[in-house]
Design an enzyme around this catalytic site. Structure first.
Site, PDB file in Angstrom:
ATOM      1  N   HIS A 223      40.478  41.831  45.702  1.00 45.70           N
ATOM      2  CA  HIS A 223      40.164  43.101  45.852  1.00 45.70           C
ATOM      3  C   HIS A 223      38.809  42.714  46.565  1.00 45.70           C
ATOM      4  O   HIS A 223      37.749  42.201  46.401  1.00 45.70           O
ATOM      5  CB  HIS A 223      39.679  43.559  44.259  1.00 45.70           C
ATOM      6  CG  HIS A 223      39.291  44.718  44.275  1.00 45.70           C
ATOM      7  ND1 HIS A 223      38.111  45.124  44.523  1.00 45.70           N
ATOM      8  CD2 HIS A 223      39.764  45.887  43.513  1.00 45.70           C
ATOM      9  CE1 HIS A 223      37.892  46.782  44.414  1.00 45.70           C
ATOM     10  NE2 HIS A 223      39.117  47.004  43.664  1.00 45.70           N
TER      11      HIS A 223
ATOM     12  N   HIS B  75      32.859  41.947  36.155  1.00 42.33           N
ATOM     13  CA  HIS B  75      31.785  41.552  36.878  1.00 42.33           C
ATOM     14  C   HIS B  75      30.413  41.739  36.194  1.00 42.33           C
ATOM     15  O   HIS B  75      30.245  42.517  35.194  1.00 42.33           O
ATOM     16  CB  HIS B  75      31.656  42.825  38.068  1.00 42.33           C
ATOM     17  CG  HIS B  75      31.063  42.339  39.187  1.00 42.33           C
ATOM     18  ND1 HIS B  75      30.121  43.549  40.108  1.00 42.33           N
ATOM     19  CD2 HIS B  75      30.489  41.326  39.808  1.00 42.33           C
ATOM     20  CE1 HIS B  75      29.541  42.891  41.079  1.00 42.33           C
ATOM     21  NE2 HIS B  75      29.574  41.488  40.657  1.00 42.33           N
TER      22      HIS B  75
ATOM     23  N   GLU C 195      23.941  49.445  38.592  1.00 42.21           N
ATOM     24  CA  GLU C 195      24.750  50.227  39.018  1.00 42.21           C
ATOM     25  C   GLU C 195      24.859  51.586  38.309  1.00 42.21           C
ATOM     26  O   GLU C 195      25.486  51.290  37.220  1.00 42.21           O
ATOM     27  CB  GLU C 195      26.258  49.678  39.333  1.00 42.21           C
ATOM     28  CG  GLU C 195      26.281  48.432  40.090  1.00 42.21           C
ATOM     29  CD  GLU C 195      27.736  47.651  39.857  1.00 42.21           C
ATOM     30  OE1 GLU C 195      28.647  48.045  39.221  1.00 42.21           O
ATOM     31  OE2 GLU C 195      27.959  46.673  40.467  1.00 42.21           O
TER      32      GLU C 195
ATOM     33  N   TYR D 274      38.589  58.316  37.394  1.00 38.51           N
ATOM     34  CA  TYR D 274      38.248  57.215  38.013  1.00 38.51           C
ATOM     35  C   TYR D 274      39.232  55.963  37.824  1.00 38.51           C
ATOM     36  O   TYR D 274      39.581  55.614  36.616  1.00 38.51           O
ATOM     37  CB  TYR D 274      36.660  56.414  37.670  1.00 38.51           C
ATOM     38  CG  TYR D 274      36.212  55.281  38.320  1.00 38.51           C
ATOM     39  CD1 TYR D 274      36.270  55.031  39.657  1.00 38.51           C
ATOM     40  CD2 TYR D 274      35.786  54.270  37.487  1.00 38.51           C
ATOM     41  CE1 TYR D 274      36.044  53.918  40.171  1.00 38.51           C
ATOM     42  CE2 TYR D 274      35.276  52.848  38.288  1.00 38.51           C
ATOM     43  CZ  TYR D 274      35.440  52.774  39.409  1.00 38.51           C
ATOM     44  OH  TYR D 274      34.798  51.799  40.098  1.00 38.51           O
TER      45      TYR D 274
ATOM     46  N   HIS E  63      25.206  50.260  34.510  1.00 42.58           N
ATOM     47  CA  HIS E  63      25.612  48.853  34.086  1.00 42.58           C
ATOM     48  C   HIS E  63      24.211  48.225  35.002  1.00 42.58           C
ATOM     49  O   HIS E  63      24.385  48.276  36.177  1.00 42.58           O
ATOM     50  CB  HIS E  63      26.974  48.272  34.579  1.00 42.58           C
ATOM     51  CG  HIS E  63      27.922  49.110  34.026  1.00 42.58           C
ATOM     52  ND1 HIS E  63      29.011  49.873  34.767  1.00 42.58           N
ATOM     53  CD2 HIS E  63      28.262  49.766  32.656  1.00 42.58           C
ATOM     54  CE1 HIS E  63      29.999  50.347  33.940  1.00 42.58           C
ATOM     55  NE2 HIS E  63      29.495  50.414  32.795  1.00 42.58           N
TER      56      HIS E  63
ATOM     57  N   HIS F 161      30.502  44.471  33.166  1.00 44.81           N
ATOM     58  CA  HIS F 161      31.574  45.487  33.073  1.00 44.81           C
ATOM     59  C   HIS F 161      32.742  45.364  33.818  1.00 44.81           C
ATOM     60  O   HIS F 161      32.975  44.340  34.393  1.00 44.81           O
ATOM     61  CB  HIS F 161      30.485  46.773  33.845  1.00 44.81           C
ATOM     62  CG  HIS F 161      30.129  46.548  35.076  1.00 44.81           C
ATOM     63  ND1 HIS F 161      28.920  45.576  35.368  1.00 44.81           N
ATOM     64  CD2 HIS F 161      30.657  46.606  36.314  1.00 44.81           C
ATOM     65  CE1 HIS F 161      28.727  45.308  36.609  1.00 44.81           C
ATOM     66  NE2 HIS F 161      29.595  46.147  37.285  1.00 44.81           N
TER      67      HIS F 161
END
Length: 479
Positions: free
Chosen positions: A323, A366, A372, A381, A396, A402
């Site tokens: 990703h 992450h 963020e 989402y 976050h 998160h």
């Protein structure tokens, strides 16, 4: 009697992309024309007023049509040419014609003055907000509907940023706003914005954004009635296109897809009562004028408001495995003095194909040296199965962990890995910053919009440790 110069043709910027935004509101019959190209040197005259731009100089002894010449500088005079921002405006009355500013008898509903303990609190916890309620029709104009969520730094030192949500339900009638504190990026989520500026008019629907540079006067009308959305305000510098690096010359947000207004003006033969609202040092100030500030007959330069259709974004993605980092989806960036580190990035997650081979396809778990703030314009989402709805937001903070919630993890871990479309009918975005932001006490407590159970959405992520599953086979996962 009022004289108004109005372009006669509407130039839809991205008609080819309308299928990606079926909820977009059609512009009213009042027409709009635009010039394209991010950061270009533009030159425009209002229709019927050809020759209003002086020839071969900026400040002739007498300007054509008896206009006043006025420069609006967005950078220091001595900034390098590639970073120098300024426009020349040729107007009926100079902008200095107003009464002294006084502190407004009102302040925007919940706007933070300073990101300090008296108004804000630091928190390392994951936070998520439900959408703000739309105000009663006719009650709240755009300039009075800002709600500060979080931020860092301050306008006094031209350093930092703020994240706001806004609501509005009334047109700004004989009222204009100017922001001396910073440049603002506005993301409408519910309802379109019809914006007058000194440079011309912009019609901005959901799934589009508009950037208003520091010092530009503007007024917002609401063709669809009550509206809400998000604002990213940068006290430092300005928004730029990100460098493309190995991507090459093309991709992401292309410069040609950013559009700027053409000259348009209004003037009255009789004095009118007009209010100018100045956001200065995160306070609101007002002054009176006896004329409209939207009286620029012609202008040229590279410092002006602009809009962008998010459906025009050319997403880059993996065609092998894993990703990519979310930075690959950056539309605009406000750079810091450290190369590769941003005061603020505006990042989107548009409809696209997912093809990663043998790959967990939603965003990975992450912890990050950046803060963020996420928002959602429409749809659902991909990393959150529930609770994150259009008009809401999440924060976050730096090094706060998160990632996808438990239902999303379960679904993605067992899904067939064929090429699939991701995020159709959805547009999520992120305001990302290298700064540690504090959160307004209104957003934390008084708003009653914080989802107190947000932290529980990860508690269903149980251990799948299995010594017989050395090869990582999804058939051996136990949900």
């Amino acid at each position: 009697m009022t004289t108004t110069s109005t372009p006669t043709t509407f130039a839809p910027a991205f008609a080819a992309h309308s299928k990606d935004n079926p909820t977009r509101t059609a512009p009213p019959k009042c027409t709009y024309t635009y010039q394209s190209g991010f950061g270009n040197e533009f030159a425009t005259e209002a229709p019927g007023w050809e020759g209003a731009l002086p020839v071969k100089q900026n400040t002739p002894q007498v300007c054509p049509y008896g206009l006043y010449a006025e420069q609006l500088s967005g950078s220091a005079f001595t900034a390098p040419r590639g970073h120098n921002l300024r426009s020349w405006l040729y107007r009926v009355r100079p902008s200095v014609c107003h009464t002294p500013f006084q502190r407004a008898s009102y302040d925007s509903a919940h706007m933070v003055r300073q990101f300090a303990d008296t108004e804000c609190e630091p928190t390392p916890n994951q936070l998520r907000w439900s959408p703000l309620d739309l105000p009663e029709a006719g009650k709240v104009p755009f300039h009075a509907g800002w709600h500060t969520i979080c931020g860092a730094g301050g306008p006094e030192t031209k350093s930092g940023l703020a994240v706001h949500m806004f609501t509005a339900s009334a047109d700004m009638v004989n009222t204009a706003m100017v922001n001396a504190d910073g440049e603002i990026l506005i993301v409408p989520q519910h309802g379109a914005l019809d914006i007058k500026t000194e440079f011309g008019k912009l019609y901005v629907a959901p799934n589009e954004i508009v950037v208003i540079p520091r010092g530009v006067r503007f007024a917002v009308s609401l063709p669809d009635g009550p509206t809400r959305g998000y604002i990213l305000e940068v006290y430092t510098g300005r928004f730029e296109l990100p460098d493309l690096g190995p991507i090459g010359a093309n991709g992401l947000a292309n410069p040609r897809d950013f559009v700027y207004p053409t000259a348009w003006f209004e003037t009255s033969e009789q004095p009118i009562e007009f209010t100018l609202v100045n956001k200065y040092a995160n306070l609101l100030w007002t002054a009176k004028m006896d004329h409209s500030p939207f009286n620029v007959v012609a202008w040229h330069g590279n410092y002006a408001p602009y809009k962008y259709d998010l459906a025009a974004f050319n997403a880059m993605n993996t065609v092998t495995f894993d990703h990519p980092d979310p930075s690959i989806f950056t539309v605009l960036t406000c750079k810091s003095n450290t190369p590769g580190v941003a005061i603020a990035d505006f990042v989107i997650f548009p409809p696209r194909w997912a093809t990663g081979e043998g790959t967990f396809r939603p965003p990975y778990f992450h912890r990050n040296t950046m803060s963020e703030f996420m928002g959602l314009i429409k749809g659902a989402y991909e990393a959150k199965a529930e609770g994150f709805v259009p008009g809401g937001g999440s924060l976050h903070s730096i090094m706060t962990p998160h990632g996808p919630d438990a239902p999303t993890f379960q679904k993605a871990s067992t899904a067939p890995l064929t090429p699939v479309r991701v995020a159709d009918g959805t547009m999520a975005f992120m305001f990302e910053s290298s700064l540690l932001m504090t959160v307004s006490k209104w957003a934390l407590v008084e708003s009653n919009k914080v989802q107190q159970d947000y932290w529980t959405h990860w508690q269903g992520l149980k251990s799948h440790l299995n010594k017989d599953n050395k090869e990582g086979k999804k058939e051996l996962l136990k949900f």
